[in-house]
Design a protein around this motif. Structure first.
Motif, mmCIF file in Angstrom:
data_model
loop_
_atom_site.group_PDB
_atom_site.id
_atom_site.type_symbol
_atom_site.label_atom_id
_atom_site.label_comp_id
_atom_site.label_asym_id
_atom_site.label_seq_id
_atom_site.Cartn_x
_atom_site.Cartn_y
_atom_site.Cartn_z
ATOM 1 N N ASN A 1 -10.904 6.215 -2.733
ATOM 2 C CA ASN A 1 -10.860 4.659 -2.511
ATOM 3 C C ASN A 1 -9.077 4.592 -1.618
ATOM 4 O O ASN A 1 -8.890 5.052 -2.535
ATOM 5 N N LEU A 2 -9.644 3.694 -0.219
ATOM 6 C CA LEU A 2 -8.072 3.504 0.194
ATOM 7 C C LEU A 2 -7.635 1.254 0.168
ATOM 8 O O LEU A 2 -8.997 0.334 0.634
ATOM 9 N N TYR A 3 -6.602 1.308 -0.167
ATOM 10 C CA TYR A 3 -6.139 -0.056 -0.554
ATOM 11 C C TYR A 3 -4.834 -0.388 0.403
ATOM 12 O O TYR A 3 -4.281 0.801 0.137
ATOM 13 N N TRP A 4 -4.915 -1.591 1.026
ATOM 14 C CA TRP A 4 -3.585 -2.149 1.562
ATOM 15 C C TRP A 4 -3.355 -3.094 0.319
ATOM 16 O O TRP A 4 -4.340 -4.074 0.157
ATOM 17 N N GLN B 1 -0.340 -8.852 -3.892
ATOM 18 C CA GLN B 1 -1.833 -8.897 -3.799
ATOM 19 C C GLN B 1 -2.665 -8.269 -3.132
ATOM 20 O O GLN B 1 -2.460 -7.136 -1.415
ATOM 21 N N LEU B 2 -3.874 -8.093 -3.009
ATOM 22 C CA LEU B 2 -4.850 -6.970 -2.371
ATOM 23 C C LEU B 2 -5.349 -7.639 -1.014
ATOM 24 O O LEU B 2 -6.013 -8.826 -0.879
ATOM 25 N N LEU B 3 -5.026 -6.724 0.081
ATOM 26 C CA LEU B 3 -5.600 -7.055 1.115
ATOM 27 C C LEU B 3 -6.753 -7.062 1.405
ATOM 28 O O LEU B 3 -7.647 -7.265 1.881
ATOM 29 N N PHE B 4 -6.592 -5.122 1.156
ATOM 30 C CA PHE B 4 -7.786 -3.994 1.899
ATOM 31 C C PHE B 4 -8.409 -3.304 1.338
ATOM 32 O O PHE B 4 -7.351 -3.506 0.201
ATOM 33 N N TYR B 5 -9.294 -3.083 0.991
ATOM 34 C CA TYR B 5 -10.160 -1.622 0.240
ATOM 35 C C TYR B 5 -11.245 -0.950 1.110
ATOM 36 O O TYR B 5 -12.060 -1.936 1.853
ATOM 37 N N SER B 6 -10.982 0.099 1.075
ATOM 38 C CA SER B 6 -12.185 0.785 1.864
ATOM 39 C C SER B 6 -12.946 1.788 1.192
ATOM 40 O O SER B 6 -12.259 2.616 0.080
ATOM 41 N N VAL B 7 -13.962 2.263 0.820
ATOM 42 C CA VAL B 7 -14.758 3.369 -0.170
ATOM 43 C C VAL B 7 -15.150 4.041 0.807
ATOM 44 O O VAL B 7 -15.657 5.424 0.571
ATOM 45 N N GLY B 8 -15.273 4.339 2.073
ATOM 46 C CA GLY B 8 -15.197 4.958 3.281
ATOM 47 C C GLY B 8 -15.350 4.856 4.384
ATOM 48 O O GLY B 8 -14.754 3.956 4.690
ATOM 49 N N ILE B 9 -15.594 6.359 5.258
ATOM 50 C CA ILE B 9 -14.942 6.130 6.657
ATOM 51 C C ILE B 9 -15.669 4.852 7.829
ATOM 52 O O ILE B 9 -16.839 4.781 6.672
ATOM 53 N N LEU C 1 5.013 -15.349 11.026
ATOM 54 C CA LEU C 1 6.215 -15.188 10.238
ATOM 55 C C LEU C 1 6.219 -15.431 8.398
ATOM 56 O O LEU C 1 6.653 -14.218 7.462
ATOM 57 N N SER C 2 5.301 -15.432 8.052
ATOM 58 C CA SER C 2 4.626 -15.697 6.221
ATOM 59 C C SER C 2 3.846 -13.695 6.433
ATOM 60 O O SER C 2 3.841 -13.498 5.212
ATOM 61 N N ASP C 3 3.995 -12.871 8.053
ATOM 62 C CA ASP C 3 3.884 -11.817 7.253
ATOM 63 C C ASP C 3 4.828 -10.648 7.225
ATOM 64 O O ASP C 3 4.740 -9.230 6.396
ATOM 65 N N SER C 4 6.109 -11.731 6.437
ATOM 66 C CA SER C 4 7.061 -10.411 6.273
ATOM 67 C C SER C 4 6.363 -10.004 5.282
ATOM 68 O O SER C 4 6.098 -11.009 3.933
ATOM 69 N N GLY C 5 7.189 -8.978 4.288
ATOM 70 C CA GLY C 5 6.863 -9.050 3.322
ATOM 71 C C GLY C 5 6.645 -7.112 3.241
ATOM 72 O O GLY C 5 7.113 -6.086 3.821
ATOM 73 N N PHE C 6 7.032 -6.726 1.903
ATOM 74 C CA PHE C 6 6.355 -5.202 1.352
ATOM 75 C C PHE C 6 4.575 -4.298 1.132
ATOM 76 O O PHE C 6 4.242 -5.090 1.068
ATOM 77 N N TYR C 7 4.490 -3.469 2.458
ATOM 78 C CA TYR C 7 3.018 -3.356 1.873
ATOM 79 C C TYR C 7 2.999 -1.810 1.775
ATOM 80 O O TYR C 7 3.773 -0.755 2.282
ATOM 81 N N LEU C 8 2.088 -2.039 0.759
ATOM 82 C CA LEU C 8 1.814 -0.623 0.442
ATOM 83 C C LEU C 8 0.033 -0.483 0.319
ATOM 84 O O LEU C 8 -0.240 -0.854 0.250
ATOM 85 N N CYS C 9 0.644 1.000 0.489
ATOM 86 C CA CYS C 9 -0.817 1.702 0.556
ATOM 87 C C CYS C 9 -0.969 2.517 -0.864
ATOM 88 O O CYS C 9 -0.350 2.970 -1.337
#
Lengths: 110, 108
Positions: free
Chosen positions: A32-35, A45-53, A83-91
């Motif tokens: 499972n992958l997450y942004w 804050q969880l933006l997206f998650y994926s359980v498969g291709i 502008l509000s998209d500034s931040g730290f993005y973690l996978c």
């Protein structure tokens, strides 16, 4: 052992420009992958998650999108940054009860 | 009200002190995580708990499921322990709730 890569590490982009952040995982299959995003002084804050291709779930409405073209590749995109998209993005990845975070990408939108 | 509350928000300690960070949650969980975020931003998972107590080096984490409370202890604190410590709970990883973090500064 499992390794997670993110790039770039730091990015400065003008408002209205496109965005593409990439995350790849090694050493595991079908994770499972997450942004996540962490705005300055805020929690994760969880933006997206994926359980498969090709399978993407969005947690919050926004001008960002995600894609998973391969099993171990997760891409975060935007056509026009705000502008509000500034931040730290973690996978992050998870397989059963194992999970961890990538090193992160610090994005500054000017 | 946040699903996960951490205290304190900021903590300054002298090297060698015993440190406790608390986490209370209001949702039903299957596991609780303690995470460490260093100034560069990278996050490391320290512990995953579903019951009892775990120890790793100078770090100890406990959880009381009935009281919905967990604590992270650092014994003989060191300046390199300075970081933000985040408590996270969830039924599964993609539905995690995060605390706002405790910023720890250990002075030499």
């Amino acid at each position: 052992s499992q390794t997670i890569h993110q790039w770039p590490a730091t990015l400065v982009q003008p408002v209205g420009s496109p965005l593409s952040l990439e995350c790849t995982v090694e050493g595991t299959s079908n994770p499972n992958l997450y942004w996540y995003r962490q705005a300055a002084g805020r929690g994760l804050q969880l933006l997206f998650y994926s359980v498969g291709i090709g399978q993407i779930s969005s947690e919050v409405p926004q001008n960002l999108s995600a894609s998973r073209p391969q099993d171990r590749q997760f891409i975060l995109s935007s056509k026009k940054l705000l502008l509000s998209d500034s931040g730290f993005y973690l996978c992050a990845w998870s397989v059963l009860d194992r999970r961890n975070f990538g090193p992160g990408t610090r994005l500054l939108v000017l | 009200k946040n699903e996960v509350e951490q205290s304190p928000q900021n903590l300054t300690a002298q090297e060698g002190e015993f440190i406790t960070i608390n986490c209370s949650y209001s949702v039903g969980i299957s596991a609780l995580h303690w995470l460490q975020q260093h100034p560069g931003g990278g996050i490391v998972s320290l512990f995953m708990l579903s019951s009892g107590k775990k120890k790793h080096g100078r770090l100890i984490a406990t959880i009381n499921i009935q009281e919905k409370h967990s604590s992270l202890h650092i014994t003989a604190s060191h300046p390199r322990d300075s970081a933000v410590y985040i408590c996270a709970v969830g039924n599964n990883f993609n539905k995690f709730y995060f605390g706002s973090g405790t910023k720890l500064n250990v002075k030499p």
